[in-house]
Design an enzyme around this catalytic site. Structure first.
Site, PDB file in Angstrom:
ATOM      1  N   ASP A 111       0.839  -1.192   0.000  1.00  0.00           N
ATOM      2  CA  ASP A 111       0.000   0.000   0.000  1.00  0.00           C
ATOM      3  C   ASP A 111       0.883   1.255   0.000  1.00  0.00           C
ATOM      4  OD1 ASP A 111      -3.068   0.791   0.582  1.00  0.00           O
ATOM      5  OD2 ASP A 111      -1.826   2.017   1.902  1.00  0.00           O
ATOM      6  N   ARG A 112       0.766   2.128   0.986  1.00  0.00           N
ATOM      7  CA  ARG A 112       1.594   3.338   0.996  1.00  0.00           C
ATOM      8  C   ARG A 112       3.075   2.981   1.002  1.00  0.00           C
ATOM      9  NH1 ARG A 112      -1.349   6.739  -1.003  1.00  0.00           N
ATOM     10  NH2 ARG A 112       0.012   8.414  -0.248  1.00  0.00           N
ATOM     11  N   HIS A 276      -7.175  -6.971   0.804  1.00  0.00           N
ATOM     12  CA  HIS A 276      -6.080  -6.015   0.642  1.00  0.00           C
ATOM     13  C   HIS A 276      -4.936  -6.271   1.617  1.00  0.00           C
ATOM     14  CE1 HIS A 276      -4.089  -2.179  -0.088  1.00  0.00           C
ATOM     15  NE2 HIS A 276      -4.260  -1.822   1.169  1.00  0.00           N
TER      16      HIS A 276
END
Length: 296
Positions: A111-112, A276
């Protein structure tokens, strides 16, 4: 009864200076083998690697920082919009690894953290030996595939892209509802984020609203500028790259593997069936992918 915050078993914590004035909270485990740096995503901390990191630490030195602005790392102010650029955050990671004695390392981001890892691979190709990205597209591609009503799934990207003031006020008014929404909506197996871990994520995010927003705001500004410059210059990821993603392409109408292939020659792209938060929902899949990558 005393409640303690969850930790990664067998890992020691350090305060290590980043590239500028920020000090990062870093969990380190394993003391043999080549180094592997694991970068967490939103709305999480290094704790998301609690299943993956100990398994890798049997073969590698494993370094799990909280990104600047997250967890127990420093959260500097962002007066000019660059304190949370992925370029700055990537430089933090290089500085932390160097402080621990590692000039070269493999880098895995979710993700980030994956956006930071991608930028590190582009900016520091001599330093990043292998690169794995979990469930993102490069920033420039992410914005280009978001269109129409399907883009509503990324409402938080647009909210936190707004100028300083309103996003922080809205999110700060009900942070647990905001951050908790993503922990719920993005998880297919709720048991993968147990109550104590969820509480730790929410407490960390609640204390970091301005810096988390600044991280996202950078991805609608300076990060796009940096990505576009690399695309125009033909700058690509030179190291072996592995990408694990949910099948967002079929839902949003794009070919994720094709988009990724424009950034990396030595690419292995695969889709996963979990949610996710794959390092928590399917840690063995993630560990297997990382081990395969490191053999290339």
């Amino acid at each position: 009864m005393t409640h303690t915050n969850p930790t990664i078993p067998g890992f020691a914590h350090h305060r290590i200076p980043g590239a500028t004035t920020a000090e990062l909270n870093v969990a380190v485990g394993g003391d043999t083998g080549t180094p592997v740096v694991l970068l967490h995503g939103f709305p999480q901390t290094h704790l998301m690697w609690r299943h993956v990191a100990p398994k890798l630490a049997t073969e590698h030195t494993v370094i799990c920082p909280d990104l600047r602005g997250y967890g127990a790392s420093d959260k500097p102010a962002d007066p000019d919009g660059t304190a949370y650029s992925k370029r700055t955050m990537a430089a933090d990671v290089v500085a932390v690894a160097r402080a621990l004695g590692h000039e070269r390392f493999a880098l895995v981001g979710h993700d980030r953290g994956a956006l930071v890892a991608i930028r590190a691979g582009l900016d520091h190709p001599e330093t990043v030996t292998h690169l794995a990205s979990l469930d993102v597209l490069p920033t420039l591609d992410m914005w280009e595939v978001m269109h129409g009503t399907s883009a509503a799934i990324g409402f938080h990207l647009y909210l936190m892209a707004q100028p300083p003031g309103l996003p922080e006020q809205l999110i700060g008014a009900s942070p647990d509802a905001f951050f908790g929404h993503f922990l719920d909506a993005w998880t297919r197996d709720p048991a993968a984020v147990p109550a104590d871990v969820r509480a730790a994520y929410l407490a960390a995010s609640r204390a970091a609203v301005p810096s988390i927003v600044a991280d996202y705001r950078a991805s609608a500004g300076v990060d796009v500028t940096h990505d576009r410059a690399d695309r125009e210059a033909g700058n690509r990821l030179r190291m072996p790259v592995s990408v694990l993603q949910q099948d967002w392409g079929s839902a949003l109408g794009f070919d994720a593997a094709a988009l990724w292939s424009a950034w990396a020659d030595d690419l292995r792209h695969s889709t996963v069936s979990c949610g996710h938060f794959m390092a928590e929902e399917a840690p063995d899949v993630v560990v297997g992918a990382i081990r395969e990558l490191l053999c290339r």
